[in-house]
Design a protein around this motif. Structure first.
Motif, short mmCIF file in Angstrom:
data_model
loop_
_atom_site.label_atom_id
_atom_site.label_comp_id
_atom_site.label_asym_id
_atom_site.label_seq_id
_atom_site.Cartn_x
_atom_site.Cartn_y
_atom_site.Cartn_z
N LYS A 87 7.52 -26.60 30.35
CA LYS A 87 8.99 -27.08 30.04
C LYS A 87 8.70 -28.41 29.46
CE LYS A 87 11.00 -23.26 30.95
NZ LYS A 87 11.33 -22.51 29.92
N GLU A 88 9.60 -29.18 28.45
CA GLU A 88 9.17 -30.21 27.99
C GLU A 88 9.66 -31.23 28.66
OE1 GLU A 88 11.06 -30.79 24.04
OE2 GLU A 88 9.76 -28.91 23.18
N ARG A 89 10.80 -31.07 29.63
CA ARG A 89 11.27 -32.25 30.24
C ARG A 89 11.67 -31.96 31.71
NH1 ARG A 89 12.97 -36.42 27.34
NH2 ARG A 89 14.53 -37.23 29.09
N ILE A 90 11.06 -30.77 32.31
CA ILE A 90 11.43 -30.26 33.80
C ILE A 90 10.25 -29.79 34.41
CG2 ILE A 90 12.94 -28.98 34.96
CD1 ILE A 90 15.19 -29.49 33.19
N PHE A 91 9.83 -30.10 35.34
CA PHE A 91 8.51 -29.54 36.21
C PHE A 91 9.56 -28.16 36.71
CE2 PHE A 91 6.40 -28.84 40.15
CZ PHE A 91 4.99 -28.45 39.63
N VAL A 92 10.02 -28.52 37.85
CA VAL A 92 11.07 -27.49 38.51
C VAL A 92 12.31 -28.31 38.88
CG1 VAL A 92 11.48 -25.89 40.23
CG2 VAL A 92 9.04 -26.13 39.42
N PRO A 128 -8.50 -25.49 46.87
CA PRO A 128 -7.93 -26.96 46.51
C PRO A 128 -6.96 -26.47 45.69
CG PRO A 128 -10.31 -26.81 46.29
CD PRO A 128 -9.89 -25.71 46.73
N LYS A 129 -5.84 -27.33 45.70
CA LYS A 129 -4.36 -27.00 45.13
C LYS A 129 -3.94 -28.52 44.46
CE LYS A 129 -2.87 -25.55 48.98
NZ LYS A 129 -4.01 -25.57 49.81
N VAL A 130 -3.34 -28.46 43.42
CA VAL A 130 -2.81 -29.54 42.74
C VAL A 130 -1.47 -29.16 41.89
CG1 VAL A 130 -3.37 -31.18 40.73
CG2 VAL A 130 -5.16 -30.62 42.06
N ALA A 131 -0.54 -29.87 42.15
CA ALA A 131 0.50 -30.03 41.29
C ALA A 131 0.50 -30.86 40.18
CB ALA A 131 1.75 -30.04 42.45
N ALA A 132 0.60 -30.36 39.04
CA ALA A 132 0.52 -31.23 37.78
C ALA A 132 1.95 -31.54 37.27
CB ALA A 132 -0.38 -30.86 36.73
N ILE A 133 2.57 -32.46 37.64
CA ILE A 133 4.09 -32.80 37.71
C ILE A 133 4.36 -33.37 36.16
CG2 ILE A 133 6.11 -33.84 38.39
CD1 ILE A 133 4.91 -33.75 41.16
N HIS A 134 5.01 -32.56 35.26
CA HIS A 134 5.69 -33.19 34.01
C HIS A 134 7.18 -32.98 34.08
CE1 HIS A 134 6.25 -34.77 30.01
NE2 HIS A 134 6.25 -33.70 29.74
N GLY A 135 7.75 -34.19 33.81
CA GLY A 135 9.39 -33.81 33.88
C GLY A 135 9.95 -33.97 35.07
N ALA A 136 11.48 -33.48 35.23
CA ALA A 136 12.18 -33.66 36.53
C ALA A 136 11.53 -32.95 37.50
CB ALA A 136 13.59 -33.13 36.34
N CYS A 137 11.29 -33.17 38.81
CA CYS A 137 10.83 -32.63 40.00
C CYS A 137 11.56 -33.04 41.20
CB CYS A 137 9.24 -33.04 40.10
SG CYS A 137 8.32 -32.07 41.46
N MET A 138 12.42 -32.08 41.45
CA MET A 138 13.55 -32.36 42.43
C MET A 138 13.66 -31.13 43.40
SD MET A 138 16.35 -33.85 39.74
CE MET A 138 16.51 -32.66 38.70
N GLY A 139 14.24 -31.71 44.45
CA GLY A 139 14.32 -30.59 45.67
C GLY A 139 13.39 -29.82 45.83
N GLY A 140 13.70 -28.55 45.86
CA GLY A 140 12.65 -27.38 46.06
C GLY A 140 11.43 -27.45 45.02
N GLY A 141 11.67 -28.23 43.89
CA GLY A 141 10.63 -28.43 43.03
C GLY A 141 9.72 -29.26 43.29
#
Length: 678
Positions: A87-92, A128-141
């Motif tokens: 997504k352009e503006r939301i991770f989760v 090994p685990k990476v979360a690559a966050i781009h955009g809103a990452c809130m709560g359960g995200g």
């Protein structure tokens, strides 16, 4: 249940039977995710919900994600995992609150179990685990990222990270209340969880939520480099040894701020301070039990309903009209409101021309704007680059320049009808026929002002609240002749600058002030009858208002409050009788906080209340009397069609006055308590 709950005793213990079907049912091809395994053995899971701008967690997406984790566990090619969003503006965006709102408590409990189990499976994945966050990452995200070894984020302005669950009357229960304090320490975790605030990427890095901030296009390169190195060792936070002490201090702070009216915040303090010790499973159990208790509370349902009312108002388009995309605006007036509006518009990407009668006035306005930008930069709400860009978008002039290319003019002059008519008459000669003329009045008639210019259909009220940069509400005041395109443009523009629009009809006091004034004037009458200022304010603080009515009057300014009260007394003499109490104080130079004396005395930054007396009414009777007036006037506004519906009235009062969100708004409060016929 071995594949899901391996080495997870407390989750294995008597899990809901429905989970067995969910986990062991026939796997379906993922619709919301893509799994790609590259030549280096890196598995890339991309969250991409079809036909939606957002990703959310629900039973279906959790099942699909669990299935992909099972594939990765058994695929010998996979050496590492990267979780990302398309997504352009939301991770989760977090959990699917809309689905949760319609669930019975037992189904919510099952969903909590499922989320915990799936995210715990991710945490136990020995790669090994990476979360690559781009955009809103809130709560359960954000909670899913806490199960990864690294969290990295883009520096884009859309990237916001946090755990806002307590604002909905619950708490982070997919591992957030358990894992976060182990990562950043109890103190910081409590601050983030109890406030529900969202941080931009740079602030999140300073808080320890993420390890790296890079440009969005570099996220993939950085993720690949990280998973090829050594996994970070867990860091034990020494302060967590004193979690009980920190928890007691946090509880005192919460009680001072909320007076115990928000049980989710107190419960979060309890869970976080206990979940930080021992096995993860113990913390997850505490989270589940807490949510099971909180969702039985009616307050949570009201807070969730308000969340959706605000979401709907922030996205709703006007039917029958076409919104003109606005990138430029002119603000007339560089006073407190004009400068505040100019700053807010510029901070949201709008180019602003701010005008006033003199260079001195403009200089004072620019000084206010510089102060707002400096404060936001100091508090890490914006970067220095974003602050500089805001200032660069503002230009000023004290001379009359052609405005034919400007499609929105916002007048923010003094509350004086003759002055505003003069300004609008001058503007009418300098703008094009399709320019929208908006006034930021808090009580004056939009109709009278509109009919003083050639095109009344293009005149509208945009009532911003002070301080503009903090208050989320804008009342959009319309007339019967208001063009549908003008209204659509105004609503779209208010949404674009990050505010919540509520459309109301032109009527004395509009909506918020119309409802608020009877409450404030009754508080004044109570004080005149002998009830101390402090008792009145304390009573309404205990009701849940963010500020007592007497203190609020001092903040507004007694001269401003007296003006609005006179306007309403003229319009509704049977219900808004004239009171000279405020006028006498104003005549004596007692204007409130700005003059150092109002209902309180202000000395060296402190407020000093008048002396109290014995034989006082109980706080409950004060609350009942004042809260009833708010609900009664709200109901009258609904019956008169001042606002579109009851939801808009409730939302406007919560956002515009701080009416206790957990009570749902004055009409919801009246309905739920039965204090008046609904």
């Amino acid at each position: 249940m071995k594949t899901l709950f391996h080495n997870c005793p407390s989750i294995i213990h008597d899990p809901p039977h429905v989970l067995e079907d969910i986990i062991h049912g026939h796997p379906v091809p993922p619709k919301h995710f893509r799994l790609d395994i590259d030549h280096d053995g890196v598995a890339w899971i991309t969250f991409d919900t079809p036909k939606s701008s957002a990703n959310v967690w629900n039973e279906e997406t959790l099942r699909e994600f669990n299935h992909l984790l099972e594939v990765i566990e058994h695929d010998t090619r996979v050496k590492a995992l990267v979780l990302r969003s398309a997504k352009e503006r939301i991770f989760v965006a977090g959990a699917d609150i809309k689905a949760i709102r319609s669930m019975q408590p037992v189904r919510v409990n099952e969903l909590i179990w499922l989320g915990q189990a799936v995210f715990d499976r991710l945490a136990r994945l020995n790669k090994p685990k990476v979360a690559a966050i781009h955009g809103a990452c809130m709560g359960g995200g954000f909670e899913v990222t806490l199960a990864c070894d690294w969290r990295i984020a883009s520096d884009h302005e859309s990237t916001k990270i946090g755990l806002p669950e307590t604002q909905l009357g619950i708490l982070p229960a997919w591992g957030g209340s358990t894992r976060l304090p182990r990562i950043i320490g109890v103190r910081k975790a409590l601050d983030l969880i109890t406030s529900g605030k969202l941080l931009n990427a740079s602030a999140a890095k300073r808080a320890g939520l993420i390890s790296h901030v890079v440009a969005a296009e570099r996220l993939e390169v950085l993720a690949r480099r990280l998973v090829q190195g050594r996994r970070p060792e867990p860091i034990y936070r020494f302060e967590n040894l004193f979690s009980a002490i920190i928890g007691r201090m946090a509880k005192r702070k919460v009680l001072e701020k909320t007076r115990g009216l928000y049980p989710s915040i107190l419960k979060a303090v309890e869970v976080v301070t206990h979940a930080v010790h021992g096995e993860i499973e113990k913390g997850l159990l505490l989270e589940r039990n807490a949510v099971a208790e909180l969702i039985e509370n009616r307050d949570s349902a009201r807070l969730i309903d308000l969340f959706f009312k605000r979401e709907e108002a922030s996205k709703r388009a006007v039917t029958g009209g076409t919104a003109l995309p606005l990138t430029d605006a002119t603000v007339i007036g560089a006073g407190v409101m004009g400068a505040g509006i100019a700053h807010t518009l510029a901070s949201r990407g709008v180019r602003v021309l701010m005008t006033d009668v003199s260079n001195d006035s403009l200089a004072r306005g620019l000084e206010r704007i510089h102060g707002l930008v400096s404060d936001a930069t100091r508090r890490r709400l914006v970067t220095q680059v974003q602050g500089r860009d805001t200032l660069d978008r503002i230009s000023t002039t004290h001379v009359k320049v052609p405005l034919s290319r400007h499609h929105l003019i916002i007048e923010a002059a003094t509350e004086n009808m003759e002055l505003k008519k003069k300004i609008f008459g001058d503007l009418a000669a300098r703008v094009s026929d399709d320019t929208i003329l908006a006034t930021n009045t808090s009580a004056l008639s939009i109709a009278e002002l509109a009919h003083s210019v050639p095109h009344p259909e293009r005149v509208i009220g945009l009532h911003f609240f002070n301080p503009v940069h903090r208050m989320p509400l804008v009342e959009i005041i319309t007339l019967p002749e208001t063009s549908a395109d003008v209204l659509a443009t105004a609503v779209s523009f208010v949404q674009k600058i990050g505010k919540t629009p509520v459309v109301v009809k032109d009527s004395p006091g509009f909506l918020v002030n119309r409802i608020l004034v009877p409450y404030l004037m009754e508080a004044v009458r109570l004080n005149q009858s002998g009830v101390p200022v402090k008792d009145i304010d304390d009573a309404m603080l205990e009701f849940g208002m963010p500020m007592g009515p007497m203190r609020l009057l001092d903040e507004i300014g007694l001269d401003v409050a007296a003006h609005v009260a006179r306007t309403l007394a003229t319009a509704f003499p049977d219900r808004f009788p004239n009171s000279d109490a405020l006028d006498k104080m104003v005549s004596a130079g007692q204007l409130g906080k700005k003059s150092g004396q109002g209902f309180y005395r202000y000395e060296k930054g402190k407020e000093i209340a008048p002396a109290r007396h014995a034989d006082l009414p109980k706080h409950e009777s004060i609350q009942t009397r004042l809260a009833l007036l708010i609900s009664q006037e709200a109901m009258r506004c609904l019956k008169e069609g001042i606002a579109r519906n009851a939801d808009d009235i409730d939302l406007a009062m919560v956002l515009g006055t701080g009416y206790p969100p957990f009570r749902g708004g004055p009409i919801t409060f009246a309905r739920d308590t039965g204090i008046i016929d609904y």
